[in-house]
Design an enzyme around this catalytic site. Structure first.
Site, PDB file in Angstrom:
ATOM      1  N   TYR A   8       0.871  -1.171   0.000  1.00 40.08           N
ATOM      2  CA  TYR A   8       0.000   0.000   0.000  1.00 40.08           C
ATOM      3  C   TYR A   8       0.906   1.218   0.000  1.00 40.08           C
ATOM      4  O   TYR A   8       2.128   1.112   0.079  1.00 40.08           O
ATOM      5  CB  TYR A   8      -0.891  -0.023   1.254  1.00 40.08           C
ATOM      6  N   ARG A  14      -6.420   2.991   3.806  1.00 38.21           N
ATOM      7  CA  ARG A  14      -7.316   1.835   3.778  1.00 38.21           C
ATOM      8  C   ARG A  14      -6.618   0.551   4.241  1.00 38.21           C
ATOM      9  O   ARG A  14      -7.272  -0.452   4.462  1.00 38.21           O
ATOM     10  CB  ARG A  14      -7.854   1.642   2.358  1.00 38.21           C
ATOM     11  N   TRP A 155     -10.326  11.907  -1.707  1.00 37.44           N
ATOM     12  CA  TRP A 155      -8.909  11.789  -1.322  1.00 37.44           C
ATOM     13  C   TRP A 155      -7.967  12.164  -2.456  1.00 37.44           C
ATOM     14  O   TRP A 155      -6.912  12.755  -2.231  1.00 37.44           O
ATOM     15  CB  TRP A 155      -8.612  10.372  -0.860  1.00 37.44           C
TER      16      TRP A 155
HETATM   17  C1  LIG Z   1      -4.491   9.383  -2.081  1.00 38.78           C
HETATM   18  C2  LIG Z   1      -5.234   8.465  -1.151  1.00 38.78           C
HETATM   19  C3  LIG Z   1      -5.307   9.014   0.237  1.00 38.78           C
HETATM   20  O1  LIG Z   1      -4.893  10.096   0.548  1.00 38.78           O
HETATM   21  N1  LIG Z   1      -5.894   8.231   1.176  1.00 38.78           N
HETATM   22  C4  LIG Z   1      -6.598   7.021   0.784  1.00 38.78           C
HETATM   23  C5  LIG Z   1      -7.840   6.742   1.581  1.00 38.78           C
HETATM   24  C6  LIG Z   1      -7.659   7.124   3.009  1.00 38.78           C
HETATM   25  C7  LIG Z   1      -6.707   7.966   3.435  1.00 38.78           C
HETATM   26  C8  LIG Z   1      -6.838   8.083   4.807  1.00 38.78           C
HETATM   27  N2  LIG Z   1      -7.856   7.330   5.193  1.00 38.78           N
HETATM   28  N3  LIG Z   1      -8.357   6.747   4.093  1.00 38.78           N
HETATM   29  C9  LIG Z   1      -9.444   5.859   4.197  1.00 38.78           C
HETATM   30  C10 LIG Z   1      -9.503   4.952   5.238  1.00 38.78           C
HETATM   31  C11 LIG Z   1     -10.568   4.088   5.313  1.00 38.78           C
HETATM   32  C12 LIG Z   1     -11.560   4.107   4.369  1.00 38.78           C
HETATM   33  C13 LIG Z   1     -11.476   5.030   3.340  1.00 38.78           C
HETATM   34  F1  LIG Z   1     -12.448   5.065   2.438  1.00 38.78           F
HETATM   35  C14 LIG Z   1     -10.423   5.900   3.241  1.00 38.78           C
HETATM   36  C15 LIG Z   1      -5.742   8.619   2.546  1.00 38.78           C
END
Ligand SMILES: CCC(=O)N1CCc2c(cnn2-c2cccc(F)c2)C1
Length: 250
Positions: A8, A14, A155
């Site tokens: 990851y 996630r 995100w």
């Molecule tokens: C570029 C991708 C990115 O910044 N992230 C990916 C998704 C994410 C992050 C932090 N928590 N999280 C998350 C956790 C659980 C369920 C979910 F849908 C999302 C940070």
């Protein structure tokens, strides 16, 4: 050689719920973290597959839907079988001793519910997914509720102002409703479900830790939810992981 390799980004994101479960079950695995800069190349290899693929790798049946996101859980594997349409066909054996299986971000709810978690729990005799069918439904409901909310955050949004606006709206308008529902559901109980910790409690700590990074006063009026966070963080195996994991914002 560990039996699992979790690939990851270098963040909790996630993948952290899997890391919590591995830590709690004391399962040795390779915590492979890639840099965001490497993602375009890896993505080009994975492709932007948008079909649902059922993959059987060794003892584990994984249902995955790949949307060009990436979290990979690999198992020491034999042949990797891929379903294309309604046909199951063998594919090339993994290039190394690991069967590499790629997941979308949404895999959290699927892979940790599938034989992976049940197999691991059966081997370890713990009740992370709930002790009865009803409890397992309740655990799933909490996890789905949290995952649905976290999935609403943009995100990967490139436009800073758009991203900030949407994050603010979710945190100030939507989060309070969710938190009140979770607080009411938890009530005076020690754990969300049953009389022992489940991965719903783990997921609450994973998600709330990230939400608090964006809005530090988020739980100021929810002391019972804070207590639950602290109970999870005080579990020796989880405390040890939190202490030694790479410190990242997300
Ligand atoms: C570029 C991708 C990115 O910044 N992230 C990916 C998704 C994410 C992050 C932090 N928590 N999280 C998350 C956790 C659980 C369920 C979910 F849908 C999302 C940070």
């Amino acid at each position: 050689m560990p039996n699992y390799k979790l690939t990851y980004f270098n963040m909790r994101g996630r993948a952290e719920i899997i890391r919590y479960i591995f830590a709690y079950l004391d399962i040795n695995y390779e915590d492979h973290r890639i840099e965001q800069a490497d993602w375009p190349e890896i993505k080009s290899i994975l492709g932007n597959v948008t079909t649902s693929t059922t993959v059987i790798a060794g003892f584990v049946l994984l249902k995955i839907t790949i949307f060009g996101k990436m979290t990979r859980l690999a198992t020491a594997g034999t042949d990797v079988w891929k379903r294309r349409g309604n046909k199951l066909e063998p594919s090339a054996t993994a290039s190394d001793s690991m069967t590499m299986v790629s997941f979308s971000g949404a895999f959290v709810g699927s892979v940790t519910r599938l034989p992976t978690l049940e197999t691991l729990i059966a081997v370890h005799g713990c009740n992370l997914s709930g002790k009865t069918d009803l409890e397992q439904c309740q655990v799933d409901a909490i996890v789905d509720t949290l995952d649905d909310f976290m999935s609403r955050f943009p995100w990967a949004e490139k436009k800073k102002d758009v991203k900030e606006k949407m994050f603010n709206e979710l945190l100030t308008c939507d989060a309070p409703i969710l938190l009140q529902d979770l607080d009411t559901y938890l009530g005076k109980k020690e754990w969300f479900v049953g009389n022992s910790v489940t991965w719903a409690d783990f997921y609450w700590d994973v998600c709330s830790t990230t939400l608090l990074a964006f809005k530090s006063d988020l739980l100021d009026i929810h002391p019972r939810l804070v207590t639950l966070q602290r109970k999870v963080q005080a579990i020796p195996a989880i405390a040890d992981w939190i202490q030694r994991r790479p410190q990242t914002k997300l």
